[in-house]
Design a protein around this motif. Structure first.
Motif, PDB file in Angstrom:
ATOM      1  N   TYR A 219      27.783 -17.820  45.837  1.00  0.00           N
ATOM      2  CA  TYR A 219      27.827 -18.775  44.724  1.00  0.00           C
ATOM      3  C   TYR A 219      28.129 -18.053  43.410  1.00  0.00           C
ATOM      4  N   ALA A 220      27.474 -16.910  43.180  1.00  0.00           N
ATOM      5  CA  ALA A 220      27.699 -16.152  41.957  1.00  0.00           C
ATOM      6  C   ALA A 220      29.099 -15.538  41.932  1.00  0.00           C
ATOM      7  N   LEU A 221      29.573 -15.045  43.072  1.00  0.00           N
ATOM      8  CA  LEU A 221      30.906 -14.439  43.112  1.00  0.00           C
ATOM      9  C   LEU A 221      31.998 -15.470  42.846  1.00  0.00           C
ATOM     10  N   MET A 222      31.837 -16.665  43.382  1.00  0.00           N
ATOM     11  CA  MET A 222      32.819 -17.725  43.111  1.00  0.00           C
ATOM     12  C   MET A 222      32.813 -18.109  41.637  1.00  0.00           C
ATOM     13  N   ARG A 223      31.659 -18.078  41.034  1.00  0.00           N
ATOM     14  CA  ARG A 223      31.583 -18.399  39.602  1.00  0.00           C
ATOM     15  C   ARG A 223      32.227 -17.292  38.767  1.00  0.00           C
ATOM     16  N   SER A 224      32.104 -16.046  39.208  1.00  0.00           N
ATOM     17  CA  SER A 224      32.688 -14.943  38.445  1.00  0.00           C
ATOM     18  C   SER A 224      34.220 -14.981  38.466  1.00  0.00           C
ATOM     19  N   LEU A 225      34.815 -15.664  39.440  1.00  0.00           N
ATOM     20  CA  LEU A 225      36.272 -15.789  39.491  1.00  0.00           C
ATOM     21  C   LEU A 225      36.812 -16.750  38.444  1.00  0.00           C
ATOM     22  N   GLN A 226      35.961 -17.583  37.884  1.00  0.00           N
ATOM     23  CA  GLN A 226      36.389 -18.571  36.903  1.00  0.00           C
ATOM     24  C   GLN A 226      36.278 -18.002  35.490  1.00  0.00           C
ATOM     25  N   MET A 227      37.190 -18.421  34.644  1.00  0.00           N
ATOM     26  CA  MET A 227      37.090 -18.038  33.241  1.00  0.00           C
ATOM     27  C   MET A 227      35.847 -18.678  32.627  1.00  0.00           C
ATOM     28  N   ARG A 228      35.222 -17.983  31.705  1.00  0.00           N
ATOM     29  CA  ARG A 228      33.929 -18.417  31.182  1.00  0.00           C
ATOM     30  C   ARG A 228      33.973 -19.828  30.618  1.00  0.00           C
ATOM     31  N   ARG A 229      35.009 -20.164  29.882  1.00  0.00           N
ATOM     32  CA  ARG A 229      35.083 -21.475  29.236  1.00  0.00           C
ATOM     33  C   ARG A 229      35.327 -22.609  30.231  1.00  0.00           C
ATOM     34  N   LEU A 230      35.752 -22.274  31.446  1.00  0.00           N
ATOM     35  CA  LEU A 230      36.040 -23.298  32.457  1.00  0.00           C
ATOM     36  C   LEU A 230      34.908 -23.465  33.462  1.00  0.00           C
ATOM     37  N   ARG A 231      33.830 -22.724  33.336  1.00  0.00           N
ATOM     38  CA  ARG A 231      32.754 -22.772  34.312  1.00  0.00           C
ATOM     39  C   ARG A 231      31.901 -24.027  34.151  1.00  0.00           C
ATOM     40  N   LEU A 232      31.525 -24.585  35.277  1.00  0.00           N
ATOM     41  CA  LEU A 232      30.617 -25.726  35.332  1.00  0.00           C
ATOM     42  C   LEU A 232      29.544 -25.441  36.368  1.00  0.00           C
ATOM     43  N   PRO A 233      28.281 -25.664  36.000  1.00  0.00           N
ATOM     44  CA  PRO A 233      27.743 -26.059  34.700  1.00  0.00           C
ATOM     45  C   PRO A 233      28.060 -25.039  33.605  1.00  0.00           C
ATOM     46  N   LYS A 234      28.087 -25.521  32.372  1.00  0.00           N
ATOM     47  CA  LYS A 234      28.431 -24.671  31.257  1.00  0.00           C
ATOM     48  C   LYS A 234      27.416 -23.533  31.117  1.00  0.00           C
ATOM     49  N   PRO A 235      27.882 -22.345  30.712  1.00  0.00           N
ATOM     50  CA  PRO A 235      26.953 -21.235  30.510  1.00  0.00           C
ATOM     51  C   PRO A 235      25.888 -21.582  29.464  1.00  0.00           C
ATOM     52  N   GLN A 236      24.647 -21.221  29.764  1.00  0.00           N
ATOM     53  CA  GLN A 236      23.526 -21.478  28.864  1.00  0.00           C
ATOM     54  C   GLN A 236      23.127 -20.250  28.054  1.00  0.00           C
ATOM     55  N   LEU A 237      23.593 -19.077  28.454  1.00  0.00           N
ATOM     56  CA  LEU A 237      23.253 -17.831  27.777  1.00  0.00           C
ATOM     57  C   LEU A 237      24.525 -17.148  27.303  1.00  0.00           C
ATOM     58  N   LYS A 238      24.387 -16.327  26.267  1.00  0.00           N
ATOM     59  CA  LYS A 238      25.515 -15.575  25.745  1.00  0.00           C
ATOM     60  C   LYS A 238      25.653 -14.251  26.487  1.00  0.00           C
ATOM     61  N   ARG A 239      26.808 -13.646  26.321  1.00  0.00           N
ATOM     62  CA  ARG A 239      27.022 -12.340  26.945  1.00  0.00           C
ATOM     63  C   ARG A 239      26.052 -11.327  26.338  1.00  0.00           C
ATOM     64  N   GLY A 240      25.495 -10.502  27.187  1.00  0.00           N
ATOM     65  CA  GLY A 240      24.560  -9.478  26.732  1.00  0.00           C
ATOM     66  C   GLY A 240      23.113  -9.891  26.784  1.00  0.00           C
ATOM     67  N   GLU A 241      22.833 -11.171  26.854  1.00  0.00           N
ATOM     68  CA  GLU A 241      21.447 -11.623  26.964  1.00  0.00           C
ATOM     69  C   GLU A 241      20.909 -11.341  28.370  1.00  0.00           C
ATOM     70  N   ARG A 242      19.582 -11.220  28.429  1.00  0.00           N
ATOM     71  CA  ARG A 242      18.961 -10.939  29.720  1.00  0.00           C
ATOM     72  C   ARG A 242      18.513 -12.259  30.365  1.00  0.00           C
ATOM     73  N   PRO A 243      18.968 -12.544  31.582  1.00  0.00           N
ATOM     74  CA  PRO A 243      18.581 -13.810  32.215  1.00  0.00           C
ATOM     75  C   PRO A 243      17.116 -13.810  32.668  1.00  0.00           C
TER      76      PRO A 243
END
Length: 210
Positions: A186-210
């Motif tokens: 699931y995570a690998l398939m999401r990484s293939l998508q450009m950030r702005r096109l991902r659904l659900p929309k990203p909730q955290l910014k780059r560099g933040e710790r999940p």
């Protein structure tokens, strides 16, 4: 007279009267002052006002024809789809997310991908550049396109392997007792998508710790 026989009808009549009297004595005594709702069925207590109003609303909202039932189903489906769209595009409400996106494990996998740079997310832009180079009728451009293609594929494979190892370790630490099946693909398939096109929309910014 003592020797005169007693009629059988008299004996049966007396027993019937005694049984009726005993039955009347055992019957429960009801309060005649209790007010009964004229619409309530006999032998049942009077419903509360809130219950009666809810029952009336339920009866009033019940569709009477097949056409009304179909219209109501379409309206409910439209409302559900709108809530699902809002959950995917913004608020991330898991009650309305698709089944594949629900759960804390899937949310952590999304956040893990969204907070880092992934080589795979640049696959589409690089693929366009490589495609343009292959169209050029020149051997150098085509050789460069082939080289870039091999480099991109190699980088994606290496980055995906490293990400899978790190994500699996984090998931085992964070969710030791929960089902984590399918979280890595699931995570690998999401990484293939450009950030702005991902659904659900990203909730955290780059560099933040999940």
């Amino acid at each position: 007279m003592r020797g005169q026989p007693v009629p059988l009808g008299f004996v049966f009549r007396s027993r019937a009267k005694e049984e009726k009297a005993q039955t009347a004595d055992k019957a429960p005594v009801t309060d005649s002052k209790q007010i009964r709702d004229p619409q309530a069925p006999k032998g049942r207590p009077t419903p509360k006002r809130s219950e009666a109003q809810a029952q009336r609303r339920s009866v009033a909202n019940t569709p009477t024809t097949r056409k009304e039932a179909a219209k109501r189903q379409r309206d409910e489906r439209r409302v559900l789809m709108e809530k699902q769209r809002q959950a995917l595009a913004g608020n991330g409400d898991e009650r309305y997310l698709p089944v594949r996106d629900r759960g804390p494990v899937r949310k952590f996998a999304r956040d893990f991908v969204d907070t880092r740079f992934n080589v795979a997310e640049f696959f589409l832009p690089m693929a366009v550049i490589i495609l343009v180079l292959t169209v050029v009728q020149e051997s150098r451009a085509q050789n460069l396109a082939l080289l870039l293609w091999m480099i991109v594929i190699l980088l994606i494979v290496i980055d995906s392997i490293l990400s899978s190892v790190r994500l699996r370790k984090r998931l085992n630490e964070r969710f030791p007792d929960q089902n984590k099946r399918g979280a890595i693909p699931y995570a690998l398939m999401r990484s293939l998508q450009m950030r702005r096109l991902r659904l659900p929309k990203p909730q955290l910014k780059r560099g933040e710790r999940p």
